[in-house]
Design a protein around this motif. Structure first.
Motif, mmCIF file in Angstrom:
data_model
loop_
_atom_site.group_PDB
_atom_site.id
_atom_site.type_symbol
_atom_site.label_atom_id
_atom_site.label_comp_id
_atom_site.label_asym_id
_atom_site.label_seq_id
_atom_site.Cartn_x
_atom_site.Cartn_y
_atom_site.Cartn_z
ATOM 1 N N ALA A 1 39.651 -5.542 26.964
ATOM 2 C CA ALA A 1 40.050 -4.383 26.167
ATOM 3 C C ALA A 1 41.337 -4.675 25.392
ATOM 4 C CB ALA A 1 40.245 -3.174 27.076
ATOM 5 N N VAL B 1 38.865 1.600 18.608
ATOM 6 C CA VAL B 1 38.571 0.866 19.837
ATOM 7 C C VAL B 1 38.406 1.863 20.962
ATOM 8 C CG1 VAL B 1 39.352 -0.873 21.478
ATOM 9 C CG2 VAL B 1 39.889 -1.117 19.043
ATOM 10 N N ALA B 2 37.312 1.752 21.696
ATOM 11 C CA ALA B 2 37.049 2.622 22.841
ATOM 12 C C ALA B 2 36.982 1.769 24.100
ATOM 13 C CB ALA B 2 35.748 3.398 22.641
ATOM 14 N N ALA B 3 37.954 1.969 24.985
ATOM 15 C CA ALA B 3 37.991 1.239 26.255
ATOM 16 C C ALA B 3 38.695 2.125 27.267
ATOM 17 C CB ALA B 3 38.712 -0.093 26.101
ATOM 18 N N GLU C 1 33.230 0.715 15.167
ATOM 19 C CA GLU C 1 33.702 1.042 16.512
ATOM 20 C C GLU C 1 33.554 -0.180 17.403
ATOM 21 O OE1 GLU C 1 31.993 4.435 18.356
ATOM 22 O OE2 GLU C 1 32.644 5.845 16.794
ATOM 23 N N ARG D 1 33.666 -1.151 21.247
ATOM 24 C CA ARG D 1 33.592 -0.525 22.575
ATOM 25 C C ARG D 1 33.603 -1.604 23.646
ATOM 26 N NH1 ARG D 1 28.424 3.413 21.058
ATOM 27 N NH2 ARG D 1 29.371 4.348 19.160
ATOM 28 N N LEU E 1 33.207 -2.043 27.749
ATOM 29 C CA LEU E 1 32.732 -1.348 28.940
ATOM 30 C C LEU E 1 32.227 -2.348 29.958
ATOM 31 C CD1 LEU E 1 29.164 -0.062 28.220
ATOM 32 C CD2 LEU E 1 30.571 -0.917 26.359
ATOM 33 N N GLU F 1 31.085 -4.387 22.469
ATOM 34 C CA GLU F 1 30.129 -3.985 21.448
ATOM 35 C C GLU F 1 30.861 -3.659 20.151
ATOM 36 O OE1 GLU F 1 26.970 -1.846 24.560
ATOM 37 O OE2 GLU F 1 28.034 -0.659 23.046
ATOM 38 N N HIS G 1 30.039 -1.812 16.667
ATOM 39 C CA HIS G 1 29.085 -0.950 15.967
ATOM 40 C C HIS G 1 29.561 -0.732 14.531
ATOM 41 C CE1 HIS G 1 27.109 0.661 19.750
ATOM 42 N NE2 HIS G 1 28.227 0.126 20.232
ATOM 43 N N SER H 1 22.775 0.296 16.249
ATOM 44 C CA SER H 1 23.882 1.146 16.673
ATOM 45 C C SER H 1 23.534 2.618 16.524
ATOM 46 C CB SER H 1 25.124 0.823 15.853
ATOM 47 O OG SER H 1 26.161 1.746 16.113
#
Length: 323
Positions: A181, A204-206, A241, A243, A245, A254, A256, A305
């Motif tokens: 991340a 960024v999504a973490a 985006e 991501r 995970l 990922e 997207h 996506s």
């Protein structure tokens, strides 16, 4: 000088033999010789024999002579065939060595082109940050730009070390536990001023740190190449985006985008070298991603996506969380 025509043996090569035809010819010759021998030797034995015991002795000698002659014929044929087979095997081994040498040269050229592609990406971003180092820039921006330039120089040094390590047959440089991340966030911040990314909306999504054993510089190049690929897909003005995970014992990164996605005819070849839809593209970014991820024991896959465009998912073995 006559040109070679299909169906002809190239200069210096033996013509191909058809096994069925050759076997039929040899069988016919063998059968004709055996029949001739039996008929002629039978007549000679009948003429020379004085009585039945003498005829039996002649037939015995005739049979032994036939076996000896047949053994010599088979020895000659086997010697010729095995000699031909050994020559073919030597030729195949020589061609295999030449093919491996050519393959190594091709891979070396492909690797050099991939490294040059990564260097160009790093220098492009670094050059954008250098513009912030002028006296007109705010102090905090100059500090961030200076840190980005130093990071770019470190990345270039990492590429140089990787090339030296591969030349020595040592593979990828030293790996250590890395927060995937954190690498994603730092790479997105680093690439924010790239001409192809600066107009995109990147997030960024973490939810938590996800640790993998890897080389941080190499992983940064993976994220950077996927970011630039997504930016190109959206025309430099779309939504991207990233991501991060965890899926069991696998860490996933990922990327997207809301672009048009990948054309069906390119899906099976998208990670091959020199495959690109851009007029000025090199087709090396996704190849670099695939090679780097494979060196880390992972895989990369293409999907669709939920943003409407393409999804590139990198899977890596995750490190167990600390006790």
């Amino acid at each position: 000088m006559e040109a070679w025509q299909p169906g002809e043996a190239p200069d210096g090569d033996e013509p191909d033999l058809h096994p069925v035809v050759l076997a039929l010819v040899l069988s016919a010759i063998y059968g004709l010789l055996c029949a001739s021998y039996i008929v002629l030797s039978g007549r000679v034995a009948a003429d020379r024999a004085t009585d039945v015991p003498n005829l039996a002795q002649i037939e015995l000698l005739k049979g032994l002579g036939f076996v000896a002659a047949t053994a010599l014929v088979f020895f000659g044929l086997a010697w010729l065939l095995l000699r031909r087979l050994a020559a073919r095997q030597r030729l195949v081994r020589a061609q295999r060595r030449a093919l491996l040498a050519a393959d190594r040269r091709a891979l070396t050229g492909l690797f050099c082109a991939s490294v040059a592609h990564d260097i160009n990406n790093i220098l492009t971003v670094a050059n954008a940050h250098v513009e912030q180092l002028g006296p007109q820039g705010a102090p905090e921006r100059r500090d961030r730009a200076l840190a980005a330039v130093r990071g770019a120089l470190a990345d270039l040094g990492g590429l140089a070390k990787r090339m030296v390590a591969l030349e020595r047959g040592q593979g990828e440089e030293r790996r250590e536990p890395v927060d995937l991340a954190r690498v994603a966030r730092e790479t997105v911040a680093f690439a924010a001023r790239h001409p192809r990314v600066r107009s995109c909306r990147v997030s960024v999504a973490a939810v938590r740190p996800i640790v993998v054993r890897a080389n941080a510089v190499a992983l940064g190049r993976v994220v950077l190449n996927l970011l630039l690929n997504a930016a190109d897909a959206t025309g430099g003005k779309g939504r991207i985006e990233v991501r991060v995970l965890a899926d069991g014992e696998t860490a996933r990164l990922e990327v997207h985008d809301d672009g048009p996605g990948v054309a069906p005819e390119l899906r099976d070849r998208i990670f091959d070298g020199f495959i690109t839809t851009k007029p000025d593209g090199s087709g090396l970014g996704l190849l670099s991603v695939r090679v780097t991820v494979a060196e880390h024991g992972g895989s990369v896959a293409l999907g669709e996506s939920d943003l409407g465009g393409a999804l590139f998912a990198v899977s890596l073995p995750a490190e167990p969380p600390p006790a």
